[in-house]
Scaffold this motif. Structure first.
Motif, PDB file in Angstrom:
ATOM      1  N   ALA A   5       0.855  -1.117  -0.222  1.00 50.62           N
ATOM      2  CA  ALA A   5       0.070  -0.045  -0.020  1.00 50.62           C
ATOM      3  C   ALA A   5       0.914   1.354   0.171  1.00 50.62           C
ATOM      4  O   ALA A   5       1.913   1.371   0.655  1.00 50.62           O
ATOM      5  CB  ALA A   5      -0.723   0.001   1.292  1.00 50.62           C
ATOM      6  N   GLY A   8       0.008   7.323   1.078  1.00 48.91           N
ATOM      7  CA  GLY A   8      -0.568   8.081   2.087  1.00 48.91           C
ATOM      8  C   GLY A   8       0.302   9.266   2.148  1.00 48.91           C
ATOM      9  O   GLY A   8       1.142   9.454   1.904  1.00 48.91           O
ATOM     10  N   LEU A  19      -4.596   6.659  -2.771  1.00 53.68           N
ATOM     11  CA  LEU A  19      -3.812   5.476  -2.364  1.00 53.68           C
ATOM     12  C   LEU A  19      -3.785   4.267  -3.442  1.00 53.68           C
ATOM     13  O   LEU A  19      -4.818   4.142  -4.262  1.00 53.68           O
ATOM     14  CB  LEU A  19      -4.537   4.853  -1.133  1.00 53.68           C
ATOM     15  CG  LEU A  19      -4.880   6.023   0.072  1.00 53.68           C
ATOM     16  CD1 LEU A  19      -5.472   5.100   1.151  1.00 53.68           C
ATOM     17  CD2 LEU A  19      -3.634   6.488   0.523  1.00 53.68           C
ATOM     18  N   TRP A  35     -10.330  -1.943   1.238  1.00 54.04           N
ATOM     19  CA  TRP A  35      -9.669  -0.887   2.005  1.00 54.04           C
ATOM     20  C   TRP A  35     -10.365  -0.788   3.099  1.00 54.04           C
ATOM     21  O   TRP A  35     -11.545  -0.651   3.540  1.00 54.04           O
ATOM     22  CB  TRP A  35      -9.558   0.457   1.242  1.00 54.04           C
ATOM     23  CG  TRP A  35      -8.547   0.391  -0.081  1.00 54.04           C
ATOM     24  CD1 TRP A  35      -9.155   0.371  -1.172  1.00 54.04           C
ATOM     25  CD2 TRP A  35      -7.302   0.810   0.170  1.00 54.04           C
ATOM     26  NE1 TRP A  35      -8.010   0.624  -2.007  1.00 54.04           N
ATOM     27  CE2 TRP A  35      -6.835   0.728  -0.980  1.00 54.04           C
ATOM     28  CE3 TRP A  35      -6.519   1.110   1.319  1.00 54.04           C
ATOM     29  CZ2 TRP A  35      -5.502   1.087  -1.402  1.00 54.04           C
ATOM     30  CZ3 TRP A  35      -4.895   1.292   0.769  1.00 54.04           C
ATOM     31  CH2 TRP A  35      -4.608   1.244  -0.386  1.00 54.04           C
ATOM     32  N   TYR A  93      -4.451   3.553   6.720  1.00 52.63           N
ATOM     33  CA  TYR A  93      -5.169   2.658   5.940  1.00 52.63           C
ATOM     34  C   TYR A  93      -4.410   1.359   5.406  1.00 52.63           C
ATOM     35  O   TYR A  93      -3.293   1.432   5.178  1.00 52.63           O
ATOM     36  CB  TYR A  93      -5.611   3.919   4.512  1.00 52.63           C
ATOM     37  CG  TYR A  93      -6.533   4.816   4.933  1.00 52.63           C
ATOM     38  CD1 TYR A  93      -6.296   5.750   5.702  1.00 52.63           C
ATOM     39  CD2 TYR A  93      -7.799   4.617   4.286  1.00 52.63           C
ATOM     40  CE1 TYR A  93      -7.143   6.733   5.827  1.00 52.63           C
ATOM     41  CE2 TYR A  93      -8.573   5.796   4.593  1.00 52.63           C
ATOM     42  CZ  TYR A  93      -8.380   6.672   5.386  1.00 52.63           C
ATOM     43  OH  TYR A  93      -9.319   7.723   5.885  1.00 52.63           O
ATOM     44  N   THR A 118      -0.811   2.642   5.085  1.00 54.75           N
ATOM     45  CA  THR A 118      -0.162   3.896   4.825  1.00 54.75           C
ATOM     46  C   THR A 118      -0.850   4.902   5.660  1.00 54.75           C
ATOM     47  O   THR A 118      -2.089   4.811   5.781  1.00 54.75           O
ATOM     48  CB  THR A 118      -0.299   4.096   3.249  1.00 54.75           C
ATOM     49  OG1 THR A 118       0.317   5.243   2.786  1.00 54.75           O
ATOM     50  CG2 THR A 118      -1.668   4.116   2.703  1.00 54.75           C
TER      51      THR A 118
END
Length: 124
Positions: A5, A8, A19, A35, A93, A118
């Motif tokens: 990921a 961010g 993202l 997510w 996230y 992230t």
């Protein structure tokens, strides 16, 4: 399967971020991607998910109309476009893979592989 990921960062309210979640290794031909986010002291919560075909999408109520999920199957990548960000969107996230190819599941326990997370910070 491994997930990476990225995307961010720190932004001001009203701004946007994208993202990305890239799957590597040997992902199955079709898999769902979700997510989730988790703020300090809070449980991990569902944000959005897309089915293996890309035809079924779901959003949490508090991100509907602001976030958009999409996938590029050729690149094994799923994107989450986050617009009109709010301070309450601040969180780590995570993306995750659901090996069930059909439908959408919002329970984190249903997901098989997780990325490292992230951080998204929304602050003035």
């Amino acid at each position: 399967v491994q997930l990476q990921a990225s995307g961010g960062g720190s932004v001001k309210p009203g701004n946007s971020l994208r993202l990305s979640c890239e799957a590597s290794g040997r992902p199955p031909s079709r898999y769902g991607v979700g997510w989730f986010r988790q703020a300090p002291g809070s449980e991990r919560e569902f944000v959005s998910a897309i089915s293996g075909s890309g035809k079924t999408i779901e959003y949490a109520d508090d991100v509907k109309g602001r976030f958009t999920i999409a996938r590029d199957s050729a690149k094994n990548t799923v994107f989450l476009d986050m617009n009109s960000l709010k301070p309450e969107d601040t969180s780590i996230y995570y993306c995750a893979v659901d090996f069930q190819p059909l439908g959408i599941r919002t329970d984190p326990a249903a997901y098989n592989v997780w990325g490292q997370g992230t951080l998204v910070t929304v602050s003035s």
